[in-house]
Design an enzyme around this catalytic site. Structure first.
Site, PDB file in Angstrom:
ATOM      1  N   HIS A 205       7.252 -27.180  -1.697  1.00 36.05           N
ATOM      2  CA  HIS A 205       6.745 -28.302  -2.333  1.00 36.05           C
ATOM      3  C   HIS A 205       5.639 -27.446  -2.898  1.00 36.05           C
ATOM      4  O   HIS A 205       4.821 -28.238  -3.514  1.00 36.05           O
ATOM      5  CB  HIS A 205       6.450 -29.416  -0.722  1.00 36.05           C
TER       6      HIS A 205
ATOM      7  N   LYS B 179     -14.000   1.040  -3.755  1.00 35.62           N
ATOM      8  CA  LYS B 179     -15.336   2.011  -2.979  1.00 35.62           C
ATOM      9  C   LYS B 179     -15.888   2.094  -3.909  1.00 35.62           C
ATOM     10  O   LYS B 179     -17.479   2.127  -3.356  1.00 35.62           O
ATOM     11  CB  LYS B 179     -14.417   2.293  -2.337  1.00 35.62           C
TER      12      LYS B 179
ATOM     13  N   GLU C  24       0.682  -1.514  -0.285  1.00 33.87           N
ATOM     14  CA  GLU C  24       0.604  -0.399   0.041  1.00 33.87           C
ATOM     15  C   GLU C  24       0.949   1.362   0.323  1.00 33.87           C
ATOM     16  O   GLU C  24       0.072   2.545  -0.565  1.00 33.87           O
ATOM     17  CB  GLU C  24      -0.995   0.316   1.117  1.00 33.87           C
TER      18      GLU C  24
HETATM   19  O1  PA5 Z   1      -2.512   1.755   6.156  1.00 34.29           O
HETATM   20  C1  PA5 Z   1      -4.005   1.844   5.707  1.00 34.29           C
HETATM   21  O2  PA5 Z   1      -4.514   3.605   6.346  1.00 34.29           O
HETATM   22  C2  PA5 Z   1      -5.342   1.275   5.492  1.00 34.29           C
HETATM   23  O3  PA5 Z   1      -5.038  -0.031   5.367  1.00 34.29           O
HETATM   24  C3  PA5 Z   1      -6.484   1.287   6.790  1.00 34.29           C
HETATM   25  O4  PA5 Z   1      -5.771   0.932   7.934  1.00 34.29           O
HETATM   26  C4  PA5 Z   1      -7.663   0.261   5.998  1.00 34.29           C
HETATM   27  O5  PA5 Z   1      -8.048   0.534   4.963  1.00 34.29           O
HETATM   28  C5  PA5 Z   1      -8.818   0.360   7.402  1.00 34.29           C
HETATM   29  O6  PA5 Z   1      -8.762   1.922   6.916  1.00 34.29           O
HETATM   30  P1  PA5 Z   1      -9.927   2.725   8.453  1.00 34.29           P
HETATM   31  O7  PA5 Z   1      -8.838   2.307   9.241  1.00 34.29           O
HETATM   32  O8  PA5 Z   1     -10.223   3.926   8.417  1.00 34.29           O
HETATM   33  O9  PA5 Z   1     -11.553   1.768   8.480  1.00 34.29           O
END
Ligand code: PA5
Length: 443
Positions: free
Chosen positions: A304, A418, A283
């Site tokens: 394996h 989303k 990310e």
């Molecule tokens: O690293 C990030 O910002 C994302 O992976 C969030 O943690 C994830 O989308 C969850 O978001 P939130 O904590 O707002 O529900």
């Protein structure tokens, strides 16, 4: 922790490495002076050493209360709001935790939208005492919001409004988002996710610390490990530091076209640590059509299944092996007089010794097959070492992001699915796209 880069050397171009190395102090400066992209999300940099004693004590107190009245503790969250806690808990708990009868057992929800998963979970919760943490920085993420709506009704039906409220903890932004408003109205115990710490960097905030403490793990040791690594990075923002060495070598390999990094462990309790790492790196770096694709395997299990590809498939891979020096227990292979299974040649040896030889043999085989191996050697799997590793990978992630020239702290690409999902569900504000999407899907 030690970093062994000897199995990357044949693959590295010295001029490229020297060039990245020459900029490492400057790259650290960008992080410490907050002059780079995403500089309003650097709260994790000083977080370990600045964690307030009163916050730690408060988390421990809440955790002790929840532990007392829970057979099960449900962590409702997704991405950075659950992976850090799960990584640490699964690394330190018994492999067969659900079967040991130790309480509370930590389980997870809101990280998928499976109806069957929630039905199965509630069938168990019907018969057990439980409490839960709902964790969402934004307070609006669909997956945990759905799971929490369902579980909130379940827990209220089971215990009544007042007792249910004492069994729910909300961890979210200090002001924004539906979850904060809901927690205020219902009177839940609330912890704040700092504004300047993004989800995937939040394991050392209440996001990770509360569930980890409820699991019975010493959060102070975890934080102590992170503080050590923080101090090291600040004292040596140069190539003496293993964080820099890791970031430089993986970037040099990337520039050679090795665009897939496989996190390798030889201990199944580290599976979720790799999941946490994958989110952190995927990310943070996968932007503008750039970045190393983070993958993971557990060896020797996956030797394996994935071993053939890694040994001999497309040569765009490198591996980062977490090598654990000491197992927590001792188990030796017994001798059998008839030796029908022909294992007497290793009789008397510890399983960990055999595992270690498999690791070293694999490192050499993969090096011979054209796959560079970075080895991160840790003395054992403990809360302190995990704390060190967490900060190690967070800082290396920031440095790597700046080497790639991306903002390591945002995640704009996560919005695309989303938007489509909201349009397909007919959410207010997304109606204009609904018809086009339905047409593309032939519905
Ligand atoms: O690293 C990030 O910002 C994302 O992976 C969030 O943690 C994830 O989308 C969850 O978001 P939130 O904590 O707002 O529900």
């Amino acid at each position: 922790m030690k970093l062994d880069l000897s199995h990357t050397k044949p693959f590295l171009d010295n001029a490229v490495v020297n060039n990245i190395e020459s900029r490492i102090s400057e790259t650290y400066k960008t992080v410490f002076d907050k002059t780079g992209a995403g500089n309003d999300f650097l709260g994790w940099v000083n977080l370990p050493s600045e964690i307030d004693e009163s916050l730690l004590a408060d988390i421990e107190k809440t955790a002790a209360e929840l532990r007392k009245k829970s057979d099960i503790f449900v962590v409702v969250g997704i991405g950075g709001s659950y992976l850090g806690a799960r990584a640490v808990i699964e690394a330190l708990q018994n492999h067969f935790a659900p079967l040991t009868g130790e309480k509370p057992l930590v389980v997870y929800a809101g990280h998928n939208m499976s109806e069957d998963y929630l039905i199965d979970l509630m069938a168990i919760l019907d018969k057990k005492d439980y409490s839960l943490a709902v964790i969402s920085k934004s307070g609006t993420t669909t997956e945990p919001a759905i799971a929490f709506r369902i579980l909130k009704q379940h827990i209220i039906n089971k215990y009544g409004e007042q007792e249910a409220a004492s069994r729910i903890v909300a961890i979210t932004d200090k002001a924004k988002g539906a979850l904060k408003q809901l927690a205020n109205v219902k009177g839940y115990k609330t912890y704040i996710v700092p504004d300047d710490v993004g989800g995937r960097f939040s394991v050392l905030t209440p996001v990770g610390l509360l569930p980890i403490a409820v699991a019975g793990i010493d959060i102070r040791k975890l934080v102590a490990g992170a503080i050590e690594m923080e101090k090291l990075c600040k004292a040596q923002p140069n190539m003496e530091n293993p964080v820099s060495q890791y970031a430089v070598v993986r970037h040099a390999l990337y520039l050679k076209g090795l665009t897939n990094e496989i996190m390798v462990n030889y201990e199944p309790r580290l599976v979720y640590f790799s999941e946490w790492w994958k989110q952190l790196y995927g990310e943070s770096h996968g932007k503008q059509h750039k970045g190393i694709f983070p993958a993971s395997v557990t060896f020797s299990t996956d030797l394996h299944s994935m071993g053939q590809y890694i040994q001999d498939g497309l040569r765009n891979l490198f591996e980062t092996v977490i090598s654990v020096e000491n197992a927590n227990h001792e188990l030796r292979i017994p001798t059998e007089s008839d030796d029908l299974d022909q294992l007497n040649y290793i009789a008397g040896k510890r399983i960990s010794e055999v595992n270690h030889k498999a690791e070293l043999g694999t490192v050499l085989a993969h090096e011979d097959g054209g796959v560079p191996n970075i080895r991160i050697v840790i003395p054992e799997i403990s809360a302190k070492v995990l704390g060190e590793l967490i900060y190690f990978f967070e800082m290396a992630c920031a440095l790597s992001g700046y080497m790639l020239e991306v903002n390591p702290f945002d995640q704009p690409g996560v919005e695309a699915y989303k938007k489509n999902m909201f349009a397909l569900l007919g959410k207010k504000g997304f109606e204009t796209q609904t018809a086009t999407l339905n047409q593309r899907l032939g519905i």
